[in-house]
Enzyme design. Structure first.
Site, PDB file in Angstrom:
ATOM      1  N   GLY A  93       0.862  -0.887   0.052  1.00 57.89           N
ATOM      2  CA  GLY A  93       0.244  -0.240  -0.174  1.00 57.89           C
ATOM      3  C   GLY A  93       0.889   1.446   0.134  1.00 57.89           C
ATOM      4  O   GLY A  93      -0.247   2.054   0.219  1.00 57.89           O
ATOM      5  N   GLN A  94       1.938   1.231  -0.149  1.00 57.51           N
ATOM      6  CA  GLN A  94       3.223   2.451  -0.469  1.00 57.51           C
ATOM      7  C   GLN A  94       2.689   3.344  -0.956  1.00 57.51           C
ATOM      8  O   GLN A  94       2.599   2.783  -2.908  1.00 57.51           O
ATOM      9  CB  GLN A  94       4.402   2.224  -0.343  1.00 57.51           C
ATOM     10  CG  GLN A  94       4.904   3.068  -0.492  1.00 57.51           C
ATOM     11  CD  GLN A  94       6.720   2.484  -0.108  1.00 57.51           C
ATOM     12  OE1 GLN A  94       7.337   1.828  -0.034  1.00 57.51           O
ATOM     13  NE2 GLN A  94       7.616   3.676  -0.185  1.00 57.51           N
ATOM     14  N   VAL A  96       3.907   6.959  -1.198  1.00 58.29           N
ATOM     15  CA  VAL A  96       4.953   7.624  -1.329  1.00 58.29           C
ATOM     16  C   VAL A  96       6.304   6.697  -1.751  1.00 58.29           C
ATOM     17  O   VAL A  96       6.213   6.479  -0.447  1.00 58.29           O
ATOM     18  CB  VAL A  96       4.662   8.891  -0.921  1.00 58.29           C
ATOM     19  CG1 VAL A  96       5.841  10.054  -1.204  1.00 58.29           C
ATOM     20  CG2 VAL A  96       3.176   9.211  -1.173  1.00 58.29           C
ATOM     21  N   HIS A 100       7.949   6.087   5.178  1.00 54.45           N
ATOM     22  CA  HIS A 100       7.871   7.220   6.150  1.00 54.45           C
ATOM     23  C   HIS A 100       6.976   6.633   7.805  1.00 54.45           C
ATOM     24  O   HIS A 100       6.830   5.134   6.422  1.00 54.45           O
ATOM     25  CB  HIS A 100       6.966   7.774   5.314  1.00 54.45           C
ATOM     26  CG  HIS A 100       5.788   7.571   4.055  1.00 54.45           C
ATOM     27  ND1 HIS A 100       6.014   7.331   3.303  1.00 54.45           N
ATOM     28  CD2 HIS A 100       4.394   6.811   4.556  1.00 54.45           C
ATOM     29  CE1 HIS A 100       4.950   5.948   2.553  1.00 54.45           C
ATOM     30  NE2 HIS A 100       4.243   6.715   3.628  1.00 54.45           N
TER      31      HIS A 100
HETATM   32  P1  AMP Z   1       1.676   5.354   1.640  1.00 49.18           P
HETATM   33  O1  AMP Z   1       0.315   4.893   1.614  1.00 49.18           O
HETATM   34  O2  AMP Z   1       1.846   5.085   3.046  1.00 49.18           O
HETATM   35  O3  AMP Z   1       2.614   5.916   0.290  1.00 49.18           O
HETATM   36  O4  AMP Z   1       1.178   7.008   3.102  1.00 49.18           O
HETATM   37  C1  AMP Z   1       1.178   8.238   2.286  1.00 49.18           C
HETATM   38  C2  AMP Z   1       0.820   9.523   2.920  1.00 49.18           C
HETATM   39  O5  AMP Z   1       1.784  10.201   2.604  1.00 49.18           O
HETATM   40  C3  AMP Z   1      -0.569   9.185   2.810  1.00 49.18           C
HETATM   41  O6  AMP Z   1      -1.386   9.395   4.238  1.00 49.18           O
HETATM   42  C4  AMP Z   1      -0.958  10.537   2.985  1.00 49.18           C
HETATM   43  O7  AMP Z   1      -2.069  11.775   3.314  1.00 49.18           O
HETATM   44  C5  AMP Z   1       0.340  11.239   2.903  1.00 49.18           C
HETATM   45  N1  AMP Z   1       0.758  12.435   2.217  1.00 49.18           N
HETATM   46  C6  AMP Z   1       1.087  12.846   0.289  1.00 49.18           C
HETATM   47  N2  AMP Z   1       1.553  14.129   0.457  1.00 49.18           N
HETATM   48  C7  AMP Z   1       1.491  14.137   2.027  1.00 49.18           C
HETATM   49  C8  AMP Z   1       1.649  16.238   2.088  1.00 49.18           C
HETATM   50  N3  AMP Z   1       2.436  16.671   1.308  1.00 49.18           N
HETATM   51  N4  AMP Z   1       1.560  16.216   3.289  1.00 49.18           N
HETATM   52  C9  AMP Z   1       1.928  15.937   3.992  1.00 49.18           C
HETATM   53  N5  AMP Z   1       1.277  13.917   3.756  1.00 49.18           N
HETATM   54  C10 AMP Z   1       0.704  13.910   2.414  1.00 49.18           C
END
Ligand code: AMP
Length: 139
Positions: A93-94, A96, A100
């Site tokens: 589910g990643q 980004v 993180h």
């Molecule tokens: P994942 O699915 O683990 O890659 O989660 C990515 C997370 O990044 C999600 O919970 C998004 O809401 C968060 N996210 C994406 N863009 C931003 C941003 N510009 N500022 C803060 N959080 C973000």
């Protein structure tokens, strides 16, 4: 060098974020689409896609920040607990491609589930298969 990730852009100050913690190597900020009040992301400033890609010193700094932030986040929103998790890879589910750690405040009766709810159907593994897997992890 590819495009900077969204989290590198936050670290560079090019994208606004509600930053709650910063050291030379690690940054934490509120998630833009929070699953709960106080949902916080802890990231290394350097972009590495997977946990396995993190240099040892960066991993140490990242987990030290998680350790420091867990009580701060929980207390800040008067939560009852926290779910701490990493979507480590696309199949998990990643979205980004920059490591993180999610700190998600949890509240009694919030309707959410435990980490056990994230995987699909449970495998039925024999003792031999379990032994084999354990051996492969160990070596
Ligand atoms: P994942 O699915 O683990 O890659 O989660 C990515 C997370 O990044 C999600 O919970 C998004 O809401 C968060 N996210 C994406 N863009 C931003 C941003 N510009 N500022 C803060 N959080 C973000």
């Amino acid at each position: 060098m590819g495009e900077p990730t969204i989290f590198e852009q936050i670290a560079a100050g090019d994208i606004p974020a509600r930053i709650v913690y910063e050291t030379d190597t690690v940054l934490a900020f509120l998630d833009a689409n929070p699953l709960a009040p106080g949902h916080t992301l802890v990231v290394p400033k350097e972009a590495h896609e997977r946990l396995r890609d993190l240099p040892d010193d960066v991993a140490t700094d990242l987990w030290a920040a998680v350790d420091e932030l867990t009580p701060r986040v929980e207390d800040a929103v008067d939560a009852d607990a926290l779910t701490v998790g990493v979507n480590d890879g696309e199949a998990a589910g990643q979205e980004v491609p920059h490591v993180h750690v999610h700190l998600v405040p949890r509240f009694d009766g919030d309707g959410g589930g435990p980490i056990h709810a994230v995987a699909g159907s449970r495998p039925d593994l024999s003792d031999e298969e379990l032994d084999d897997i354990a051996e492969r992890i160990e070596t």
